[in-house]
Write a protein that holds these residues in place. Structure first.
Motif, PDB file in Angstrom:
ATOM      1  N   ASP A 193      15.038 -14.606  26.962  1.00 43.85           N
ATOM      2  CA  ASP A 193      14.780 -16.036  27.622  1.00 43.85           C
ATOM      3  C   ASP A 193      13.220 -16.128  27.587  1.00 43.85           C
ATOM      4  O   ASP A 193      12.970 -17.393  27.456  1.00 43.85           O
ATOM      5  CB  ASP A 193      15.695 -16.162  28.886  1.00 43.85           C
ATOM      6  N   TYR A 194      12.681 -15.243  28.274  1.00 46.90           N
ATOM      7  CA  TYR A 194      11.110 -15.564  28.459  1.00 46.90           C
ATOM      8  C   TYR A 194      10.492 -15.654  27.137  1.00 46.90           C
ATOM      9  O   TYR A 194       9.770 -16.481  26.986  1.00 46.90           O
ATOM     10  CB  TYR A 194      10.722 -14.136  29.143  1.00 46.90           C
ATOM     11  N   GLU A 195      10.845 -15.017  26.091  1.00 45.48           N
ATOM     12  CA  GLU A 195      10.239 -15.169  24.655  1.00 45.48           C
ATOM     13  C   GLU A 195      10.436 -16.741  24.271  1.00 45.48           C
ATOM     14  O   GLU A 195       9.825 -17.174  23.771  1.00 45.48           O
ATOM     15  CB  GLU A 195      10.943 -14.040  23.948  1.00 45.48           C
ATOM     16  N   ALA A 196      11.837 -16.990  24.295  1.00 48.18           N
ATOM     17  CA  ALA A 196      12.095 -18.347  23.984  1.00 48.18           C
ATOM     18  C   ALA A 196      11.477 -19.486  24.554  1.00 48.18           C
ATOM     19  O   ALA A 196      10.844 -20.483  24.051  1.00 48.18           O
ATOM     20  CB  ALA A 196      13.620 -18.368  24.279  1.00 48.18           C
ATOM     21  N   LEU A 197      11.121 -19.107  26.084  1.00 48.27           N
ATOM     22  CA  LEU A 197      10.419 -20.199  26.759  1.00 48.27           C
ATOM     23  C   LEU A 197       8.856 -20.160  26.156  1.00 48.27           C
ATOM     24  O   LEU A 197       8.517 -21.372  26.360  1.00 48.27           O
ATOM     25  CB  LEU A 197      10.603 -19.741  28.345  1.00 48.27           C
ATOM     26  N   LYS A 234       4.730 -22.719  23.624  1.00 46.90           N
ATOM     27  CA  LYS A 234       3.546 -23.028  22.605  1.00 46.90           C
ATOM     28  C   LYS A 234       3.801 -24.220  21.618  1.00 46.90           C
ATOM     29  O   LYS A 234       2.994 -25.015  21.366  1.00 46.90           O
ATOM     30  CB  LYS A 234       3.459 -21.580  21.735  1.00 46.90           C
ATOM     31  N   GLU A 235       5.251 -24.528  21.059  1.00 46.25           N
ATOM     32  CA  GLU A 235       5.498 -25.459  20.362  1.00 46.25           C
ATOM     33  C   GLU A 235       5.208 -26.951  21.097  1.00 46.25           C
ATOM     34  O   GLU A 235       4.785 -27.947  20.434  1.00 46.25           O
ATOM     35  CB  GLU A 235       7.148 -25.542  19.777  1.00 46.25           C
ATOM     36  N   ILE A 236       5.688 -26.838  22.253  1.00 52.02           N
ATOM     37  CA  ILE A 236       5.285 -28.297  23.222  1.00 52.02           C
ATOM     38  C   ILE A 236       3.766 -28.416  23.272  1.00 52.02           C
ATOM     39  O   ILE A 236       3.160 -29.411  22.961  1.00 52.02           O
ATOM     40  CB  ILE A 236       6.138 -28.033  24.511  1.00 52.02           C
ATOM     41  N   HIS A 237       2.997 -27.417  23.324  1.00 53.09           N
ATOM     42  CA  HIS A 237       1.504 -27.445  23.424  1.00 53.09           C
ATOM     43  C   HIS A 237       1.033 -27.757  22.266  1.00 53.09           C
ATOM     44  O   HIS A 237       0.119 -28.638  22.159  1.00 53.09           O
ATOM     45  CB  HIS A 237       0.972 -25.939  24.013  1.00 53.09           C
ATOM     46  N   ASN A 238       1.564 -27.036  21.013  1.00 55.57           N
ATOM     47  CA  ASN A 238       1.040 -27.739  19.553  1.00 55.57           C
ATOM     48  C   ASN A 238       1.208 -29.110  19.554  1.00 55.57           C
ATOM     49  O   ASN A 238       0.625 -29.858  19.021  1.00 55.57           O
ATOM     50  CB  ASN A 238       1.653 -26.614  18.660  1.00 55.57           C
TER      51      ASN A 238
END
Length: 161
Positions: A35-39, A44-48
């Protein structure tokens, strides 16, 4: 510093006598790691995506500013062209008025000169006529004198000799 999935994976808890079920804890930690890796990945995707949107926003802001400046420059150029055209038209009108005044003044001067010449010619014609009349009258007077008949007789007598 935030935890990484590797930190969670490598975390070891000390063992106590009556501790938790080790397999259950490990299973729960594995779930937390996933879950932590998915978050983190989603973050990162949201930041990008946010960075991409910010870049686009900056691009459009620059474009808007450039267009605004371009419009202002175009308006100033149009105002300058309009102002210059107005000044030029005023100069052309003034020059035309000067030329018209000069032409009218030249025509009036020529008209006055011609009128003076006509008057002078009339005076000269009048003087010539008076002199000619005087001359003709003097010649008529000479012809009407008695001396011509005597001269004609004397000449006729000479021809007879």
């Amino acid at each position: 510093m935030p935890l990484t999935p590797l930190d969670i994976h490598n975390k070891e808890f000390p063992r106590k006598l009556r501790g938790y079920d080790e397999d259950a804890v490990n299973e729960f930690l594995d779930q937390i790691i996933k879950d932590y890796e998915a978050l983190i990945k989603e973050n990162k995707e949201i930041h990008n995506h946010a960075q991409s949107l910010q870049d686009k926003l900056n691009h459009f802001s620059n474009l808007e500013e450039t267009l605004s400046k371009t419009i202002i420059v175009a308006q100033e150029a149009a105002d300058d062209v309009k102002s210059n055209a107005k000044k030029e038209s005023q100069l052309i009108v003034k020059e035309a008025e000067k030329n018209a005044d000069r032409i009218v003044n030249d025509a009036l001067a020529k008209s006055r000169k011609i009128a003076l010449e006509v008057e002078e010619l009339k005076k000269q014609a009048s003087i010539y006529r008076a002199r000619f009349r005087t001359l003709v009258e003097a010649q008529l007077e000479l012809l009407s004198q008695d001396g011509w008949e005597a001269l004609e007789r004397a000449e006729v007598n000479r021809e007879e000799y």
